[in-house]
Enzyme design. Structure first.
Site, PDB file in Angstrom:
ATOM      1  N   SER A 144       0.782  -1.170   0.050  1.00  0.00           N
ATOM      2  CA  SER A 144      -0.026   0.010  -0.076  1.00  0.00           C
ATOM      3  C   SER A 144       1.086   1.203   0.056  1.00  0.00           C
ATOM      4  O   SER A 144       1.702   1.370   0.781  1.00  0.00           O
ATOM      5  CB  SER A 144      -1.039  -0.056   1.246  1.00  0.00           C
ATOM      6  OG  SER A 144      -1.752   1.020   1.457  1.00  0.00           O
ATOM      7  N   THR A 191     -14.970   7.597  -8.482  1.00  0.00           N
ATOM      8  CA  THR A 191     -16.180   8.067  -7.782  1.00  0.00           C
ATOM      9  C   THR A 191     -16.847   8.821  -8.794  1.00  0.00           C
ATOM     10  O   THR A 191     -16.367   9.253  -9.844  1.00  0.00           O
ATOM     11  CB  THR A 191     -15.629   8.898  -6.529  1.00  0.00           C
ATOM     12  OG1 THR A 191     -16.856   9.647  -6.184  1.00  0.00           O
ATOM     13  CG2 THR A 191     -15.016  10.249  -7.243  1.00  0.00           C
ATOM     14  N   LYS A 247     -17.291  13.137  -7.684  1.00  0.00           N
ATOM     15  CA  LYS A 247     -16.241  14.350  -7.798  1.00  0.00           C
ATOM     16  C   LYS A 247     -16.544  15.120  -9.021  1.00  0.00           C
ATOM     17  O   LYS A 247     -17.455  15.836  -9.423  1.00  0.00           O
ATOM     18  CB  LYS A 247     -14.899  13.992  -7.124  1.00  0.00           C
ATOM     19  CG  LYS A 247     -14.650  13.768  -5.780  1.00  0.00           C
ATOM     20  CD  LYS A 247     -13.498  13.084  -5.176  1.00  0.00           C
ATOM     21  CE  LYS A 247     -13.743  12.925  -3.638  1.00  0.00           C
ATOM     22  NZ  LYS A 247     -12.688  12.320  -3.035  1.00  0.00           N
ATOM     23  N   THR A 258     -28.544  -0.900   0.468  1.00  0.00           N
ATOM     24  CA  THR A 258     -29.661  -0.221  -0.444  1.00  0.00           C
ATOM     25  C   THR A 258     -28.604   0.210  -1.916  1.00  0.00           C
ATOM     26  O   THR A 258     -27.861   0.900  -1.551  1.00  0.00           O
ATOM     27  CB  THR A 258     -30.733   0.700   0.029  1.00  0.00           C
ATOM     28  OG1 THR A 258     -31.355  -0.112   1.083  1.00  0.00           O
ATOM     29  CG2 THR A 258     -31.519   0.978  -1.197  1.00  0.00           C
ATOM     30  N   THR A 304      -5.857  15.046   8.048  1.00  0.00           N
ATOM     31  CA  THR A 304      -5.707  14.780   6.471  1.00  0.00           C
ATOM     32  C   THR A 304      -4.292  15.075   5.912  1.00  0.00           C
ATOM     33  O   THR A 304      -4.052  14.310   5.122  1.00  0.00           O
ATOM     34  CB  THR A 304      -6.868  15.863   6.085  1.00  0.00           C
ATOM     35  OG1 THR A 304      -8.042  15.766   6.896  1.00  0.00           O
ATOM     36  CG2 THR A 304      -7.005  15.631   4.609  1.00  0.00           C
TER      37      THR A 304
HETATM   38  C1  LIG Z   1     -12.853  11.230  -1.824  1.00  0.00           C
HETATM   39  C2  LIG Z   1     -12.025   9.981  -2.069  1.00  0.00           C
HETATM   40  C3  LIG Z   1     -12.539   8.836  -1.925  1.00  0.00           C
HETATM   41  C4  LIG Z   1     -13.980   8.578  -1.654  1.00  0.00           C
HETATM   42  O1  LIG Z   1     -14.790   8.728  -2.630  1.00  0.00           O
HETATM   43  P1  LIG Z   1     -16.378   9.225  -2.274  1.00  0.00           P
HETATM   44  O2  LIG Z   1     -17.176   9.115  -3.397  1.00  0.00           O
HETATM   45  O3  LIG Z   1     -16.432  10.628  -1.773  1.00  0.00           O
HETATM   46  O4  LIG Z   1     -16.669   8.408  -1.012  1.00  0.00           O
HETATM   47  C5  LIG Z   1     -11.835   7.650  -2.418  1.00  0.00           C
HETATM   48  N1  LIG Z   1     -10.434   7.731  -2.653  1.00  0.00           N
HETATM   49  C6  LIG Z   1      -9.875   9.080  -2.789  1.00  0.00           C
HETATM   50  C7  LIG Z   1      -8.380   9.423  -2.960  1.00  0.00           C
HETATM   51  C8  LIG Z   1     -10.734  10.339  -2.163  1.00  0.00           C
HETATM   52  O5  LIG Z   1     -10.030  11.478  -2.130  1.00  0.00           O
END
Ligand SMILES: *Cc1c(COP(=O)(O)O)cnc(C)c1O
Length: 406
Positions: A136, A244, A247, A277, A362
């Protein structure tokens, strides 16, 4: 035990360290992004959002909104169940096809968020592959770390973006063991980009699977928005590409794209997929409209690049310290948690400029920052206001500037 006072004490500790998180109570305005309304109690203030992950403004795109309206009127509100028990809607199936095509893979599998997709896919793969070792990247997102941890598989962390360290760590693992290398393409806090080809070379040498999180790249990079791996012609070399829909695609949801067998395996064994769900059909329809649009439209990506370059150049000219990187993320370095929060509050209260302070955990302590994400919809005027406000606060707080200052 006095439970309430325990909670209060822990929160007080966070406040003392300047890393207690305060939400901005915003109302996004379709058609006006990045303008929004901020509520403070009962009063409303106009703000310009500078830290949204709706990187291209697709959250207000007319085609996306139309698709969602249409799907609500066609299917109603919710999906009605888990995917297995009456929750699979035709819109999910169509979206998964669209995503498999986006990444040149046989299949894709939807989850309720990117977080859940990482957590569920990594924990399932790493726990079910017999005696699996996970490699990782040191900067991996919390969702990947939690998924790997949950699998209880052995995990070795390799130095960030370092193929040589990955090779050393892989060489140490018995050749017959299954191995999974997990990393991201664009890292969201520093905005740096992984050497995907080199990492794939190493993984291939040692017979390891590769798992790439393209969350901060899908929609934004590559001729069809397939991410950095698409831009670099590497999609076929990755075992799993994860992304995702929340975003750059502007809606919500997460997914993996991979071989038909791997997706079917995760579909069949992942608790985080099975027992929840399914996304509402309208979410799937909106996401699909967004993905489809960004496969053919370059306008948003070109304008995005132009805006990012412009903000960077303007801040550089007045010596605002930024982390240099090849992506769309502009980290302005403050390197102090309290100052970072104070500047953020000051920008919001005095200029209606909304940018969240990014503090520990963070990012590492001492690297606190403001993370700016210009979008295609930020105007020259928005940029002017931002540059003047930042210059002002940098002078007021006697913060250091870089040598580039004119
Ligand atoms: C935001 C994020 C996620 C999670 O995606 P979401 O759709 O917001 O839950 C996964 N990996 C990284 C690197 C992210 O920044």
């Amino acid at each position: 035990m006095d439970y309430e006072s325990f909670f209060e004490q822990q929160l007080a500790l966070l406040r003392d360290e300047g890393r207690y998180r305060v939400f901005a109570d915003l109302e996004r305005k379709a058609g006006a992004f990045p303008a929004a309304t901020r509520y403070v109690g009962e009063t409303a203030h106009p703000v310009t959002v500078w830290c949204s992950n709706d990187y291209l403004g697709m959250g207000q795109h007319q085609g996306v909104r139309d698709a969602m309206h249409e799907a609500i009127d066609r299917c109603g509100a919710g999906s009605g169940g888990t995917r297995n028990i009456s929750g699979t809607n035709h819109d999910h199936v169509l979206l998964e096809r669209e995503l498999a095509d986006l990444h040149g893979k046989e299949s894709a599998l939807l989850f309720t968020s990117g977080y859940v997709s990482n957590w569920a896919a990594l924990s399932t793969l790493a726990s079910r592959l017999p005696n699996c070792a996970v490699l990782s990247d040191a900067s991996n997102h919390a969702s990947m770390i939690e998924g790997i941890r949950h699998s209880r598989a052995e995990c070795r962390v390799f130095a960030h973006n370092d193929p040589e360290d990955l090779a050393r760590k892989l060489a140490d693992i018995a050749p017959e063991r299954p191995k999974l290398v997990a990393f991201e393409s664009v890292y969201s806090m520093d905005g740096d980009i992984a050497p995907i080809a080199e990492l794939c070379d190493v993984a291939e040498t040692y017979g390891a699977m590769t798992y790439l999180d393209e969350v901060h790249a899908v929609g934004l990079y590559g001729p069809r928005g397939g991410g950095i791996a698409e831009r670099e012609g590497l999609m076929h070399r990755l075992t799993v590409i994860e992304g995702t829909l929340g975003k750059a695609f502007g809606v919500m949801g997460g997914y993996i794209a991979s071989s038909a067998a791997l997706c079917d395996f995760v579909r069949s064994f992942a608790s985080g997929f099975i027992f929840t769900t399914a996304l509402p059909p309208a979410i799937a329809a909106g996401a699909r409209a967004s993905v489809k649009h960004l496969k053919v439209s370059q306008v948003e990506r070109l304008r995005h690049r132009d805006r990012v370059a412009k903000v960077r150049a303007r801040l550089q000219a007045i010596g605002i310290p930024m982390l240099d990187n090849p992506s769309h993320i502009i980290p302005v370095m403050v390197r102090d948690a309290k100052k970072c929060k104070m500047i953020s509050d000051w920008l919001l209260d005095n200029h209606g400029i909304y940018v969240q302070p990014i503090n520990y955990p963070t990012v590492a302590k001492g690297t606190e920052r403001l993370r700016f994400t210009p979008t295609p919809l930020h105007t020259d005027e928005d940029i002017d206001r931002l540059v003047h406000a930042l210059s002002d606060i940098w002078s007021q707080c006697a913060l250091a500037r870089t040598a580039a200052a004119a």
